[in-house]
Scaffold this motif. Sequence first.
Motif, PDB file in Angstrom:
ATOM      1  N   GLU A 199       0.843  -1.196   0.000  1.00  0.00           N
ATOM      2  CA  GLU A 199       0.000   0.000   0.000  1.00  0.00           C
ATOM      3  C   GLU A 199       0.880   1.249   0.000  1.00  0.00           C
ATOM      4  N   GLY A 200       0.280   2.393  -0.281  1.00  0.00           N
ATOM      5  CA  GLY A 200       0.958   3.649  -0.036  1.00  0.00           C
ATOM      6  C   GLY A 200       0.874   3.959   1.455  1.00  0.00           C
ATOM      7  N   VAL A 201       1.968   4.443   2.036  1.00  0.00           N
ATOM      8  CA  VAL A 201       2.009   4.664   3.485  1.00  0.00           C
ATOM      9  C   VAL A 201       2.533   6.072   3.770  1.00  0.00           C
ATOM     10  N   ILE A 202       1.756   6.835   4.540  1.00  0.00           N
ATOM     11  CA  ILE A 202       2.141   8.200   4.904  1.00  0.00           C
ATOM     12  C   ILE A 202       2.300   8.293   6.412  1.00  0.00           C
TER      13      ILE A 202
ATOM     14  N   GLN B 156      -0.933   9.304  -7.902  1.00  0.00           N
ATOM     15  CA  GLN B 156      -0.348   9.414  -9.235  1.00  0.00           C
ATOM     16  C   GLN B 156       0.578   8.246  -9.545  1.00  0.00           C
ATOM     17  N   ARG B 157       1.127   7.651  -8.508  1.00  0.00           N
ATOM     18  CA  ARG B 157       2.005   6.494  -8.700  1.00  0.00           C
ATOM     19  C   ARG B 157       1.216   5.183  -8.736  1.00  0.00           C
ATOM     20  N   GLY B 158      -0.092   5.282  -8.643  1.00  0.00           N
ATOM     21  CA  GLY B 158      -0.926   4.099  -8.804  1.00  0.00           C
ATOM     22  C   GLY B 158      -1.364   3.418  -7.535  1.00  0.00           C
ATOM     23  N   PHE B 159      -1.061   3.998  -6.373  1.00  0.00           N
ATOM     24  CA  PHE B 159      -1.494   3.391  -5.109  1.00  0.00           C
ATOM     25  C   PHE B 159      -2.957   3.747  -4.853  1.00  0.00           C
ATOM     26  N   ARG B 160      -3.788   2.728  -4.733  1.00  0.00           N
ATOM     27  CA  ARG B 160      -5.205   2.956  -4.481  1.00  0.00           C
ATOM     28  C   ARG B 160      -5.570   2.755  -3.013  1.00  0.00           C
ATOM     29  N   GLN B 161      -4.706   2.115  -2.264  1.00  0.00           N
ATOM     30  CA  GLN B 161      -4.902   1.977  -0.818  1.00  0.00           C
ATOM     31  C   GLN B 161      -3.761   2.691  -0.102  1.00  0.00           C
ATOM     32  N   ILE B 162      -4.125   3.540   0.850  1.00  0.00           N
ATOM     33  CA  ILE B 162      -3.137   4.357   1.550  1.00  0.00           C
ATOM     34  C   ILE B 162      -3.400   4.305   3.051  1.00  0.00           C
ATOM     35  N   ARG B 163      -2.347   4.047   3.812  1.00  0.00           N
ATOM     36  CA  ARG B 163      -2.416   4.168   5.279  1.00  0.00           C
ATOM     37  C   ARG B 163      -1.805   5.514   5.670  1.00  0.00           C
ATOM     38  N   LEU B 164      -2.547   6.243   6.483  1.00  0.00           N
ATOM     39  CA  LEU B 164      -2.113   7.567   6.915  1.00  0.00           C
ATOM     40  C   LEU B 164      -1.968   7.557   8.429  1.00  0.00           C
ATOM     41  N   GLY B 165      -0.740   7.649   8.920  1.00  0.00           N
ATOM     42  CA  GLY B 165      -0.480   7.575  10.353  1.00  0.00           C
ATOM     43  C   GLY B 165      -0.066   8.914  10.932  1.00  0.00           C
ATOM     44  N   LEU B 166      -0.466   9.168  12.157  1.00  0.00           N
ATOM     45  CA  LEU B 166      -0.094  10.387  12.879  1.00  0.00           C
ATOM     46  C   LEU B 166       0.498  10.017  14.224  1.00  0.00           C
TER      47      LEU B 166
END
Length: 216
Positions: free
Chosen positions: A48-51, A122-132
Motif C-alpha cells: 500500500e501507499g504509506v504516509i 499518481q504512482r498508482g497506489f489505491r490503498q493508503i495508510r495515513l499515520g499520525l
Amino acid sequence: MYPITNLCDDGDVHRVENGTNILISGPPHTGADELYLSLMAEGVTEGEGVIFITTDKSAKKVLSALSSVTGDESLSNVVIIDARSGYSSPMEHDATVYNVGSPTDLTGIGIRITTAMQYLHQRGFRQIRLGLNSISTLAQFHTANTVFKFLHVLCGRVDATAALGIGFLNRAPTDEDSIDLVSAAYDVHAEFRERDDVTESRVIGLEPELRAWSEA
C-alpha cells in the motif's frame, strides 16, 4: 478492505472497511507505540501507499524504526511528513520526505498531506495508510478543541479517500477528558493501560468489540 494484524492481540488478521480511522492510545512501555508501528509497517509489506506524519521524531528515526520491522522491504511506497525538525538530513532509504516547520503549523501539515496523497495516487497506489504520531505533541501546542478540529478534518479526509487512518496518542493517567474528546474523531479505539503492574488492553469499535480489559 485493509488487513490489520495484532490489533486485538490475538494474532489474527482482521479486515476493516476503507475509510476507517483507528486511534491507539496508551502510556509509554505498554506496547501502544509498537502496535502503531506494526500496523503502519503492515501497509508497507502489503504494497500500500504509506504516509507517516511525525511530530516528535525526525524522518530519519521514523524510517530506521520502520526498517527494523520490515527488514529489507523497499520503502519507496513510504512518504514521511516531518513536522518536527523542519529540515531533512540525507536519507539512506528510498522513501519520500516532505518537511513542515513545526507541529504548530497545522495548515502546513494539511497541505503536505494533500501533496503526499496526490503523489501516491499518481504512482498508482489505491490503498493508503495515513499515520499520525503523535497527537500528544499537537496537544502541547494547541488547545484540545483545535486538535479535535484538526483530527476531525484529517479523519474526514481518510474517509473521503477510502484510506486507513491510524493515530497514536501517548496518554497520561490524567488525560481522560482529552482522550474522550480525541477518540470521538475515530471509529476504532485500541487502549492500553497499566494496572497493578500489569499491562491491559481493549478495543472498542471493531467487530466483535472487546470492551472488557484483558492482559496484553
